[in-house]
Design a protein around this motif. Structure first.
Motif, PDB file in Angstrom:
ATOM      1  N   PHE A 157      -1.692  14.935   3.712  1.00 61.92           N
ATOM      2  CA  PHE A 157      -0.736  15.617   2.840  1.00 61.92           C
ATOM      3  C   PHE A 157       0.662  15.733   3.454  1.00 61.92           C
ATOM      4  O   PHE A 157       1.659  15.778   2.718  1.00 61.92           O
ATOM      5  CB  PHE A 157      -1.254  17.022   2.509  1.00 61.92           C
ATOM      6  N   ALA A 158       0.757  15.784   4.787  1.00 64.06           N
ATOM      7  CA  ALA A 158       2.042  16.096   5.420  1.00 64.06           C
ATOM      8  C   ALA A 158       2.785  14.890   5.953  1.00 64.06           C
ATOM      9  O   ALA A 158       4.004  14.967   6.139  1.00 64.06           O
ATOM     10  CB  ALA A 158       1.812  17.093   6.566  1.00 64.06           C
ATOM     11  N   PHE A 159       2.092  13.779   6.213  1.00 66.26           N
ATOM     12  CA  PHE A 159       2.759  12.642   6.842  1.00 66.26           C
ATOM     13  C   PHE A 159       3.934  12.145   6.008  1.00 66.26           C
ATOM     14  O   PHE A 159       5.061  12.017   6.504  1.00 66.26           O
ATOM     15  CB  PHE A 159       1.762  11.499   7.074  1.00 66.26           C
ATOM     16  N   ALA A 160       3.697  11.848   4.749  1.00 70.96           N
ATOM     17  CA  ALA A 160       4.745  11.266   3.899  1.00 70.96           C
ATOM     18  C   ALA A 160       5.931  12.207   3.709  1.00 70.96           C
ATOM     19  O   ALA A 160       7.084  11.785   3.889  1.00 70.96           O
ATOM     20  CB  ALA A 160       4.162  10.850   2.556  1.00 70.96           C
ATOM     21  N   PRO A 161       5.730  13.486   3.355  1.00 72.32           N
ATOM     22  CA  PRO A 161       6.902  14.364   3.156  1.00 72.32           C
ATOM     23  C   PRO A 161       7.747  14.544   4.417  1.00 72.32           C
ATOM     24  O   PRO A 161       8.981  14.494   4.352  1.00 72.32           O
ATOM     25  CB  PRO A 161       6.270  15.696   2.717  1.00 72.32           C
ATOM     26  N   ILE A 162       7.090  14.752   5.566  1.00 72.85           N
ATOM     27  CA  ILE A 162       7.854  14.968   6.803  1.00 72.85           C
ATOM     28  C   ILE A 162       8.575  13.695   7.213  1.00 72.85           C
ATOM     29  O   ILE A 162       9.756  13.713   7.585  1.00 72.85           O
ATOM     30  CB  ILE A 162       6.925  15.465   7.933  1.00 72.85           C
ATOM     31  N   ALA A 163       7.863  12.551   7.161  1.00 77.55           N
ATOM     32  CA  ALA A 163       8.496  11.284   7.525  1.00 77.55           C
ATOM     33  C   ALA A 163       9.658  10.970   6.602  1.00 77.55           C
ATOM     34  O   ALA A 163      10.734  10.546   7.052  1.00 77.55           O
ATOM     35  CB  ALA A 163       7.467  10.155   7.491  1.00 77.55           C
ATOM     36  N   ALA A 164       9.480  11.172   5.306  1.00 72.18           N
ATOM     37  CA  ALA A 164      10.556  10.900   4.347  1.00 72.18           C
ATOM     38  C   ALA A 164      11.753  11.801   4.598  1.00 72.18           C
ATOM     39  O   ALA A 164      12.911  11.359   4.533  1.00 72.18           O
ATOM     40  CB  ALA A 164      10.038  11.085   2.926  1.00 72.18           C
ATOM     41  N   PHE A 165      11.495  13.062   4.898  1.00 75.95           N
ATOM     42  CA  PHE A 165      12.583  14.002   5.174  1.00 75.95           C
ATOM     43  C   PHE A 165      13.371  13.591   6.414  1.00 75.95           C
ATOM     44  O   PHE A 165      14.609  13.542   6.402  1.00 75.95           O
ATOM     45  CB  PHE A 165      12.019  15.415   5.353  1.00 75.95           C
ATOM     46  N   LEU A 166      12.675  13.266   7.496  1.00 73.71           N
ATOM     47  CA  LEU A 166      13.356  12.929   8.744  1.00 73.71           C
ATOM     48  C   LEU A 166      14.015  11.556   8.690  1.00 73.71           C
ATOM     49  O   LEU A 166      15.041  11.325   9.335  1.00 73.71           O
ATOM     50  CB  LEU A 166      12.365  12.989   9.912  1.00 73.71           C
ATOM     51  N   LEU A 167      13.427  10.638   7.928  1.00 76.01           N
ATOM     52  CA  LEU A 167      14.023   9.309   7.798  1.00 76.01           C
ATOM     53  C   LEU A 167      15.158   9.279   6.779  1.00 76.01           C
ATOM     54  O   LEU A 167      15.944   8.321   6.745  1.00 76.01           O
ATOM     55  CB  LEU A 167      12.960   8.285   7.390  1.00 76.01           C
ATOM     56  N   GLY A 168      15.222  10.298   5.945  1.00 74.06           N
ATOM     57  CA  GLY A 168      16.262  10.337   4.936  1.00 74.06           C
ATOM     58  C   GLY A 168      16.033   9.359   3.810  1.00 74.06           C
ATOM     59  O   GLY A 168      16.987   8.856   3.209  1.00 74.06           O
ATOM     60  N   VAL A 169      14.778   9.087   3.487  1.00 71.24           N
ATOM     61  CA  VAL A 169      14.480   8.171   2.387  1.00 71.24           C
ATOM     62  C   VAL A 169      13.888   8.969   1.233  1.00 71.24           C
ATOM     63  O   VAL A 169      13.216   9.969   1.434  1.00 71.24           O
ATOM     64  CB  VAL A 169      13.499   7.059   2.816  1.00 71.24           C
ATOM     65  N   THR A 170      14.156   8.504   0.035  1.00 77.81           N
ATOM     66  CA  THR A 170      13.679   9.214  -1.153  1.00 77.81           C
ATOM     67  C   THR A 170      12.209   8.947  -1.417  1.00 77.81           C
ATOM     68  O   THR A 170      11.433   9.853  -1.709  1.00 77.81           O
ATOM     69  CB  THR A 170      14.502   8.793  -2.389  1.00 77.81           C
ATOM     70  N   VAL A 297       3.640   1.576   8.835  1.00 78.81           N
ATOM     71  CA  VAL A 297       4.732   2.104   8.028  1.00 78.81           C
ATOM     72  C   VAL A 297       6.053   1.467   8.442  1.00 78.81           C
ATOM     73  O   VAL A 297       6.896   1.133   7.594  1.00 78.81           O
ATOM     74  CB  VAL A 297       4.804   3.640   8.142  1.00 78.81           C
ATOM     75  N   ALA A 298       6.253   1.288   9.750  1.00 83.71           N
ATOM     76  CA  ALA A 298       7.497   0.672  10.233  1.00 83.71           C
ATOM     77  C   ALA A 298       7.653  -0.739   9.680  1.00 83.71           C
ATOM     78  O   ALA A 298       8.745  -1.140   9.248  1.00 83.71           O
ATOM     79  CB  ALA A 298       7.511   0.654  11.757  1.00 83.71           C
ATOM     80  N   ILE A 299       6.567  -1.498   9.682  1.00 79.10           N
ATOM     81  CA  ILE A 299       6.623  -2.875   9.168  1.00 79.10           C
ATOM     82  C   ILE A 299       6.892  -2.877   7.666  1.00 79.10           C
ATOM     83  O   ILE A 299       7.704  -3.662   7.163  1.00 79.10           O
ATOM     84  CB  ILE A 299       5.315  -3.617   9.493  1.00 79.10           C
ATOM     85  N   SER A 300       6.223  -1.983   6.939  1.00 80.36           N
ATOM     86  CA  SER A 300       6.385  -1.972   5.478  1.00 80.36           C
ATOM     87  C   SER A 300       7.788  -1.522   5.064  1.00 80.36           C
ATOM     88  O   SER A 300       8.333  -1.998   4.076  1.00 80.36           O
ATOM     89  CB  SER A 300       5.333  -1.067   4.832  1.00 80.36           C
ATOM     90  N   LEU A 301       8.388  -0.603   5.815  1.00 83.45           N
ATOM     91  CA  LEU A 301       9.705  -0.076   5.458  1.00 83.45           C
ATOM     92  C   LEU A 301      10.846  -0.947   5.971  1.00 83.45           C
ATOM     93  O   LEU A 301      11.849  -1.149   5.274  1.00 83.45           O
ATOM     94  CB  LEU A 301       9.880   1.340   6.016  1.00 83.45           C
ATOM     95  N   PHE A 302      10.701  -1.454   7.205  1.00 92.62           N
ATOM     96  CA  PHE A 302      11.833  -2.097   7.858  1.00 92.62           C
ATOM     97  C   PHE A 302      11.610  -3.571   8.201  1.00 92.62           C
ATOM     98  O   PHE A 302      12.557  -4.265   8.560  1.00 92.62           O
ATOM     99  CB  PHE A 302      12.190  -1.343   9.142  1.00 92.62           C
ATOM    100  N   GLY A 303      10.363  -4.039   8.124  1.00 91.35           N
ATOM    101  CA  GLY A 303      10.105  -5.438   8.423  1.00 91.35           C
ATOM    102  C   GLY A 303       9.441  -5.642   9.773  1.00 91.35           C
ATOM    103  O   GLY A 303       9.563  -4.813  10.683  1.00 91.35           O
ATOM    104  N   LEU A 304       8.763  -6.776   9.892  1.00 86.75           N
ATOM    105  CA  LEU A 304       7.975  -7.071  11.089  1.00 86.75           C
ATOM    106  C   LEU A 304       8.832  -7.173  12.341  1.00 86.75           C
ATOM    107  O   LEU A 304       8.419  -6.757  13.426  1.00 86.75           O
ATOM    108  CB  LEU A 304       7.197  -8.380  10.880  1.00 86.75           C
ATOM    109  N   HIS A 305      10.027  -7.718  12.225  1.00 83.00           N
ATOM    110  CA  HIS A 305      10.876  -7.961  13.388  1.00 83.00           C
ATOM    111  C   HIS A 305      11.989  -6.917  13.521  1.00 83.00           C
ATOM    112  O   HIS A 305      12.986  -7.163  14.205  1.00 83.00           O
ATOM    113  CB  HIS A 305      11.479  -9.368  13.304  1.00 83.00           C
TER     114      HIS A 305
END
Length: 342
Positions: A157-170, A297-305
């Motif tokens: 329940f908490a991973f997505a909201p906290i990560a989204a808040f700190l990353l500044g993504v909607t 999550v890093a790969i899905s959001l920002f790419g493998l490289h």
């Protein structure tokens, strides 16, 4: 303490060297092994972690698990450190180092990606390896199971909201397959196997038979840890050689975060007067990371490289040596805490 456990740091060090060397000599082999994955969970690594966890699961007694709620301080400490402190200190350290202290050495785009990767590590406390660290510190297996289970429920329940808040993504898409598959592989299935094994052994010799079987399996648990180290460093051998300076830069705030979070948790455990076998896993859960989820999550959001993916990989590389140093410290300071809990 057996030969493997006594010189564990030496074996892991040799495993790191072997992994990097073999990864450079036979990159195709490690590439083929790395390709054996589903939902960003590597099948071979999953088997090895399973081997590490299984001996501890046999020690879990469900008759004692129900009594954990009578001693909630360890659970409270774990939840506070993991979800109210750790993600935010990781974000703050990332900004401090890559926006200010290391700004002359990296471009702004890369700096932002490194910070993002660090944040994802900070929001993903450990699910699997904590069972290994708990076993090495003689942690209470029943309490450790409950700590990890509560942690996993909160993470859903908490991973997505906290990560989204700190990353500044909607919108942040959580790789639910990775999260659920990892929980099943590293908690549910080993637990079921451990419970069935314990029941079978107790029916044919009581607790002495259980203890004897666990003692026979423990060396294999260490072998699984070393083999995991060889694979993890083998997978990243090319990156280690190609980008040593960047890896060193990323490692600095990660090391400060790891040791700082551990120190905070350990001080809290002493203040709460927790028994050592509860204090140890309570502190190590937050110190270690759920790197499969962070990498996915890093790969899905920002790419493998991307720099974010690289930062999460650096988290994988520093974790085992750092955690072993903390395990050694925890074992040396056993007398700082009340005796082993009943």
């Amino acid at each position: 303490m057996g030969l493997f456990e006594r010189y564990l740091t030496v074996w892991v060090g040799l495993g790191i060297l072997a992994g990097v060397g073999l990864g450079l000599l036979t990159p195709a082999t490690f590439a083929a092994i790395a390709a054996i994955e589903f939902a960003h969970v590597n099948g071979i690594v999953a088997v090895l972690i399973w081997i590490m966890i299984y001996p501890m699961m046999i020690q879990i007694d469900f008759a004692a698990v129900k009594d954990v709620g009578k001693r909630p301080q360890g659970l409270i400490l774990t939840v506070v450190i993991n979800w109210l402190i750790k993600p935010f200190t990781m974000a703050a350290l990332g900004v401090l180092f890559f926006r200010y202290l290391f700004a002359p050495f990296v471009d702004p785009q890369s700096a932002n990606e490194y910070i993002a990767g660090m944040i994802l590590l900070g929001v993903a406390p450990c699910t699997a390896m904590v069972f290994v660290w708990s076993q090495l510190t003689k942690g209470d297996p029943n309490y450790t199971l409950v700590q990890v289970s509560v942690n996993d429920i909160i993470m859903v329940f908490a991973f997505a909201p906290i990560a989204a808040f700190l990353l500044g993504v909607t919108h942040l898409t959580v790789p639910w397959q990775t999260l659920l598959l990892s929980t099943a592989l590293y908690v549910v299935l080993p637990l079921i196997a451990g419970v069935l094994t314990r029941r079978w052994l107790r029916g044919r010799g009581g607790d002495d038979r259980v203890a004897a079987w666990v003692a026979r399996l423990k060396p294999w648990s260490v072998v699984g840890l070393i083999a995991t180290v060889v694979l993890l460093f083998g997978f990243q051998a090319q990156t280690i050689v190609a980008k040593p300076f960047v890896i060193a830069l990323i490692a600095v705030p990660l090391l400060i975060q790891t040791y700082g979070i551990f120190a905070l948790g350990y001080a809290g455990a002493r203040w709460l007067k927790l028994p050592h076998d509860i204090a140890a896993p309570a502190c190590l859960i937050g110190t270690s990371n759920f790197f499969e989820l962070a990498v996915a999550v890093a790969i899905s959001l920002f790419g493998l490289h991307s720099g974010a993916a690289l930062a999460t990989v650096v988290g994988v590389l520093v974790e085992v040596p750092v955690m072993l140093s903390l395990v050694a410290f925890v074992n040396r300071t056993r007398d700082w805490f009340p005796p082993r809990s009943a």
